[in-house]
Scaffold this active site. Structure first.
Site, PDB file in Angstrom:
ATOM      1  CD  GLU A 113     100.598  14.100 -32.614  1.00 34.73           C
ATOM      2  OE1 GLU A 113     100.754  15.286 -32.903  1.00 34.73           O
ATOM      3  OE2 GLU A 113     100.595  13.197 -33.469  1.00 34.73           O
ATOM      4  CG  ASP A 131      93.640  12.103 -35.041  1.00 30.49           C
ATOM      5  OD1 ASP A 131      94.682  11.441 -35.133  1.00 30.49           O
ATOM      6  OD2 ASP A 131      93.466  13.184 -35.638  1.00 30.49           O
TER       7      ASP A 131
END
Ligand code: FUB
Length: 301
Positions: A183, A13
């Site tokens: 997401e 991420d």
């Protein structure tokens, strides 16, 4: 060339951002949820050599965070650095956790808890409070764009980042979910247009990928254009949850993302990579070619 991954270790991420003339990457420490109790950061002057800044924030500082500290998003405001993060992977409104804010005098920390409690601790419009991205609009207004569980919200931040304030139409959490969204939202502006990007598929699987839409406003409507980042079985698997860096004043763009090495099977074996991102004449993003070589040296003038 930088090589990919750009630094060693399991980190996912990744959010890339430039402060002054230094590149920074703020990733999730990719491990079992109970071991995700801190964040490391990485800085570079040239995209090739990266310096590790250990434990810029951890759960000893954030009393309400126990585990699953995810997806930092950092911005500078009034000479302070604000780090938005997710913690605890809450599954319902009855659990403690959500999206928090930490603050520091330096991009390399140490960061301190800013609010003493989460900024967003409940589900709104079905969005799990994770995967936050702090976005500064053209007019200087900051928004939080976030959400897991296939829903994405945009929320207007109070000027001092201590809360969320209603927008002009009275909405507090405005849903902007495009088709296939899962997401990992990210937004940037190019030539006056708002590019909204997100991750699709399952983060542990082969279908994890990044798609995008373009609109005239940060509120959309966002109509999915298509996928631009995905796995390449010759290079790496499960490429996704990304961010974008632009060289200031130049049409030079990079995508910073994680992928799984071909020889790894653990779900958390995610490494941080950088490749170039190009646009066509219509302003559409060209599919990313993921590489083992990474990117060339780039010093910010
Ligand atoms: O790294 C933890 C979670 O996995 C992230 O928050 C999701 O976006 C996925 O990448």
């Amino acid at each position: 060339m930088s090589g990919n991954p750009v630094f060693q270790g399991w980190y996912a991420d990744p959010e890339g951002i430039i402060f002054d003339k230094t590149y920074w990457i703020y990733p999730t420490y990719s491990a079992k949820y109970d071991n995700q109790v801190f964040f490391d950061a990485f800085s570079s002057e040239d995209l090739i050599t990266w310096k590790k800044h250990e434990r810029i924030l951890d759960t000893t500082e954030i009393k309400w965070a126990r585990r699953a500290m995810w997806a930092p998003s950092v911005i500078r405001k009034d000479n302070k650095y604000f780090l938005f993060f997710g913690a605890n992977d809450i599954q319902s409104n009855d659990e403690e956790g959500g999206i928090g804010v930490a603050v520091s005098e330096s991009p390399g920390g140490p960061f301190k808890d800013y609010l003493g409690k989460p900024l967003i601790s409940k589900f709104y419009n079905g969005a799990q409070p994770i995967d936050q991205f702090v976005f500064k609009d053209k007019d200087g207004q900051h928004y939080l764009i976030y959400g897991g569980w296939r829903h994405c919200n945009i929320a207007k931040l109070k000027d001092d980042f201590t809360g969320i304030v209603p927008m002009a139409d009275g909405t507090t959490f405005k849903e902007i979910t495009p088709d296939n969204y899962v997401e990992g939202p990210f937004m940037f502006i190019r030539n006056g247009k708002y590019y909204f990007m997100w991750s699709e598929g399952g983060w542990t699987g082969p279908d994890y990928s990044v798609a995008y839409a373009v609109a005239d406003s940060p509120f959309g409507p966002f109509k999915r254009i298509g996928k631009i980042l995905e796995q390449d079985m010759k290079i790496g698997r499960g490429a996704g949850h990304h961010s974008v860096i632009q060289i200031p004043g130049k049409d030079i763009w990079y995508i910073v993302y994680h992928r799984r090495p071909l020889n790894e099977t653990d779900a958390n074996s995610r490494v941080t990579c950088i490749d170039r991102m190009y646009f066509d004449e219509q302003g559409l993003i060209k599919p990313i070619i993921i590489t083992k070589e990474g990117v060339e040296k780039q010093i910010i003038k």
